[in-house]
Design a protein around this motif. Structure first.
Motif, PDB file in Angstrom:
ATOM      1  N   PHE A   1      38.280  51.845 130.179  1.00 46.17           N
ATOM      2  CA  PHE A   1      38.788  51.429 128.872  1.00 46.17           C
ATOM      3  C   PHE A   1      39.814  50.302 129.012  1.00 46.17           C
ATOM      4  CE2 PHE A   1      41.586  51.841 125.112  1.00 46.17           C
ATOM      5  CZ  PHE A   1      40.634  51.662 124.120  1.00 46.17           C
ATOM      6  N   LEU A   2      40.639  50.356 130.046  1.00 45.85           N
ATOM      7  CA  LEU A   2      41.594  49.279 130.293  1.00 45.85           C
ATOM      8  C   LEU A   2      40.857  47.984 130.633  1.00 45.85           C
ATOM      9  CD1 LEU A   2      44.555  48.375 130.541  1.00 45.85           C
ATOM     10  CD2 LEU A   2      44.440  49.008 132.965  1.00 45.85           C
ATOM     11  N   ASN A   3      39.775  48.072 131.391  1.00 43.48           N
ATOM     12  CA  ASN A   3      38.958  46.889 131.670  1.00 43.48           C
ATOM     13  C   ASN A   3      38.552  46.206 130.366  1.00 43.48           C
ATOM     14  OD1 ASN A   3      39.089  47.772 134.317  1.00 43.48           O
ATOM     15  ND2 ASN A   3      36.940  48.349 134.457  1.00 43.48           N
ATOM     16  N   HIS A   4      38.076  47.017 129.434  1.00 45.41           N
ATOM     17  CA  HIS A   4      37.634  46.505 128.127  1.00 45.41           C
ATOM     18  C   HIS A   4      38.791  45.846 127.377  1.00 45.41           C
ATOM     19  CE1 HIS A   4      35.611  46.109 124.374  1.00 45.41           C
ATOM     20  NE2 HIS A   4      36.056  47.217 123.820  1.00 45.41           N
ATOM     21  N   MET A   5      39.954  46.486 127.374  1.00 43.64           N
ATOM     22  CA  MET A   5      41.107  45.946 126.654  1.00 43.64           C
ATOM     23  C   MET A   5      41.606  44.647 127.290  1.00 43.64           C
ATOM     24  SD  MET A   5      41.526  47.887 124.050  1.00 43.64           S
ATOM     25  CE  MET A   5      39.743  48.139 124.063  1.00 43.64           C
ATOM     26  N   LEU A   6      41.645  44.587 128.605  1.00 45.40           N
ATOM     27  CA  LEU A   6      42.084  43.369 129.288  1.00 45.40           C
ATOM     28  C   LEU A   6      41.107  42.225 129.068  1.00 45.40           C
ATOM     29  CD1 LEU A   6      43.440  44.802 132.661  1.00 45.40           C
ATOM     30  CD2 LEU A   6      44.783  43.916 130.740  1.00 45.40           C
TER      31      LEU A   6
ATOM     32  N   PHE B   1      48.775  39.055 113.123  1.00 41.65           N
ATOM     33  CA  PHE B   1      48.110  40.234 112.586  1.00 41.65           C
ATOM     34  C   PHE B   1      46.625  40.158 112.948  1.00 41.65           C
ATOM     35  CE2 PHE B   1      51.797  39.885 109.892  1.00 41.65           C
ATOM     36  CZ  PHE B   1      52.118  41.191 109.517  1.00 41.65           C
ATOM     37  N   ILE B   2      46.081  41.271 113.400  1.00 40.22           N
ATOM     38  CA  ILE B   2      44.651  41.324 113.707  1.00 40.22           C
ATOM     39  C   ILE B   2      44.035  42.554 113.027  1.00 40.22           C
ATOM     40  CG2 ILE B   2      42.938  41.775 115.515  1.00 40.22           C
ATOM     41  CD1 ILE B   2      43.813  38.911 115.554  1.00 40.22           C
ATOM     42  N   PRO B   3      43.024  42.331 112.178  1.00 34.48           N
ATOM     43  CA  PRO B   3      42.264  43.466 111.646  1.00 34.48           C
ATOM     44  C   PRO B   3      41.105  43.800 112.582  1.00 34.48           C
ATOM     45  CG  PRO B   3      41.576  41.468 110.540  1.00 34.48           C
ATOM     46  CD  PRO B   3      42.626  41.058 111.560  1.00 34.48           C
ATOM     47  N   MET B   4      40.841  45.076 112.745  1.00 42.09           N
ATOM     48  CA  MET B   4      39.655  45.521 113.465  1.00 42.09           C
ATOM     49  C   MET B   4      39.005  46.585 112.588  1.00 42.09           C
ATOM     50  SD  MET B   4      37.601  45.445 115.993  1.00 42.09           S
ATOM     51  CE  MET B   4      36.226  46.503 116.433  1.00 42.09           C
ATOM     52  N   ASP B   5      38.066  46.141 111.769  1.00 45.41           N
ATOM     53  CA  ASP B   5      37.465  47.014 110.759  1.00 45.41           C
ATOM     54  C   ASP B   5      38.559  47.624 109.878  1.00 45.41           C
ATOM     55  OD1 ASP B   5      35.121  46.230 111.917  1.00 45.41           O
ATOM     56  OD2 ASP B   5      34.662  48.139 112.848  1.00 45.41           O
ATOM     57  N   GLU B   6      38.744  48.934 109.936  1.00 45.63           N
ATOM     58  CA  GLU B   6      39.724  49.594 109.058  1.00 45.63           C
ATOM     59  C   GLU B   6      41.147  49.556 109.601  1.00 45.63           C
ATOM     60  OE1 GLU B   6      39.906  52.379 112.231  1.00 45.63           O
ATOM     61  OE2 GLU B   6      38.263  51.134 111.504  1.00 45.63           O
ATOM     62  N   ALA B   7      41.316  49.092 110.846  1.00 49.56           N
ATOM     63  CA  ALA B   7      42.622  49.108 111.502  1.00 49.56           C
ATOM     64  C   ALA B   7      43.303  47.741 111.393  1.00 49.56           C
ATOM     65  CB  ALA B   7      42.467  49.488 112.969  1.00 49.56           C
ATOM     66  N   LEU B   8      44.641  47.760 111.357  1.00 50.24           N
ATOM     67  CA  LEU B   8      45.412  46.525 111.325  1.00 50.24           C
ATOM     68  C   LEU B   8      46.581  46.649 112.292  1.00 50.24           C
ATOM     69  CD1 LEU B   8      45.841  43.722 109.950  1.00 50.24           C
ATOM     70  CD2 LEU B   8      47.461  44.888 108.430  1.00 50.24           C
ATOM     71  N   ALA B   9      46.660  45.708 113.241  1.00 48.34           N
ATOM     72  CA  ALA B   9      47.753  45.688 114.218  1.00 48.34           C
ATOM     73  C   ALA B   9      48.511  44.378 114.123  1.00 48.34           C
ATOM     74  CB  ALA B   9      47.218  45.872 115.637  1.00 48.34           C
ATOM     75  N   GLN B  10      49.784  44.445 114.428  1.00 50.48           N
ATOM     76  CA  GLN B  10      50.662  43.275 114.411  1.00 50.48           C
ATOM     77  C   GLN B  10      51.411  43.203 115.735  1.00 50.48           C
ATOM     78  OE1 GLN B  10      53.786  43.545 111.512  1.00 50.48           O
ATOM     79  NE2 GLN B  10      54.552  41.465 111.870  1.00 50.48           N
ATOM     80  N   VAL B  11      51.465  42.006 116.312  1.00 48.14           N
ATOM     81  CA  VAL B  11      52.249  41.775 117.532  1.00 48.14           C
ATOM     82  C   VAL B  11      53.138  40.559 117.308  1.00 48.14           C
ATOM     83  CG1 VAL B  11      52.178  41.106 119.958  1.00 48.14           C
ATOM     84  CG2 VAL B  11      50.577  42.822 119.099  1.00 48.14           C
ATOM     85  N   ALA B  12      54.439  40.750 117.510  1.00 52.77           N
ATOM     86  CA  ALA B  12      55.409  39.660 117.449  1.00 52.77           C
ATOM     87  C   ALA B  12      56.054  39.517 118.819  1.00 52.77           C
ATOM     88  CB  ALA B  12      56.470  39.941 116.391  1.00 52.77           C
ATOM     89  N   ILE B  13      56.189  38.264 119.269  1.00 54.60           N
ATOM     90  CA  ILE B  13      56.673  37.982 120.621  1.00 54.60           C
ATOM     91  C   ILE B  13      57.807  36.963 120.573  1.00 54.60           C
ATOM     92  CG2 ILE B  13      56.074  36.801 122.791  1.00 54.60           C
ATOM     93  CD1 ILE B  13      53.351  38.046 122.660  1.00 54.60           C
ATOM     94  N   ASP B  14      58.801  37.189 121.414  1.00 57.80           N
ATOM     95  CA  ASP B  14      59.823  36.195 121.710  1.00 57.80           C
ATOM     96  C   ASP B  14      59.917  36.095 123.225  1.00 57.80           C
ATOM     97  OD1 ASP B  14      62.029  34.565 122.014  1.00 57.80           O
ATOM     98  OD2 ASP B  14      63.470  35.993 121.180  1.00 57.80           O
TER      99      ASP B  14
ATOM    100  N   GLU C   1      42.213  48.471 120.191  1.00 60.61           N
ATOM    101  CA  GLU C   1      41.557  47.178 120.371  1.00 60.61           C
ATOM    102  C   GLU C   1      42.280  46.089 119.581  1.00 60.61           C
ATOM    103  OE1 GLU C   1      37.170  45.226 119.515  1.00 60.61           O
ATOM    104  OE2 GLU C   1      37.310  47.247 120.363  1.00 60.61           O
ATOM    105  N   ALA C   2      42.688  46.402 118.365  1.00 64.80           N
ATOM    106  CA  ALA C   2      43.422  45.433 117.550  1.00 64.80           C
ATOM    107  C   ALA C   2      44.742  45.040 118.215  1.00 64.80           C
ATOM    108  CB  ALA C   2      43.670  46.003 116.158  1.00 64.80           C
TER     109      ALA C   2
END
Length: 203
Positions: free
Chosen positions: A44-49, A104-117, A173-174
């Protein structure tokens, strides 16, 4: 004790890290084309990377073996460490980078947000509640472990929020897609930036 060898040229770096728990070789190119060669004992980590690499337009090679007969923890943690260290090496003095990003990234019904500094101040804020504790054989608490060690070793401030979702796979995944795109934006060169983007004069 870990044995480590690091090399950096341009905006890329590689590392070899061997402990009693894992044996990892990892190469990371910030200015890549989305090519990944991922070989670990954690599918699963392979897939995510792979998703992280493709959506960030990086190049990433990982060859990792670990004590997955115990569990996946050490392998996931140590890959996060190696990826963070190579990112930090590859960025060097950070001159000209945008530094910040919010995606922000939607993945079907899911929504994830990543903010970076890219701040040289390691910090992780992580807000995610998953419907299930595992995706296949992968334990979802390891997402936090990976992100924390990555942020710590890269010395970046990282905020990750999964706003909602019903499918745990989609939600994670999102996160990784958003991480790739946010990191790509934050590390990109802005020709208007003279030196480093900080009033302190250093990052």
């Amino acid at each position: 004790m870990a044995e480590q060898n690091k090399q950096a040229t341009g905006r890329q770096a590689e590392i070899a890290r061997k402990t009693n728990e894992t044996d990892i070789r990892l190469a990371f190119n910030v200015d890549g084309t989305g090519v990944s060669e991922i070989e670990t004992d954690v599918p699963f980590l392979n897939h995510m990377l792979d998703l992280f690499t493709k959506h960030g337009q990086f190049d990433l090679k990982v060859d990792a073996k670990g004590d997955v007969d115990i569990d996946d923890h050490h392998t996931v943690e140590d890959i996060g460490i190696c990826l963070g260290q190579t990112l930090r090496e590859a960025l060097g003095d950070k001159k000209g980078i945008k530094r910040y990003a919010n995606v922000f990234i939607p993945m079907d019904e899911a929504l994830a947000q990543v903010a970076i500094d890219i701040s040289n101040r390691p910090h992780l804020e992580y807000r995610a509640q998953y419907p299930s504790a595992t995706v296949g054989s992968f334990t979802t608490e390891l997402v936090h472990e990976f992100l924390w060690k990555f942020a710590l070793e890269a010395r970046i401030t990282l905020h990750v929020i999964v706003h909602y979702g019903h499918n745990t796979h989609h939600m994670v995944e999102a996160v990784f897609k958003a991480l790739g795109r946010a990191l790509d934006e934050a590390t990109s060169i802005d020709p208007r930036v003279q030196g480093v983007p900080s009033t302190k004069g250093v990052l």
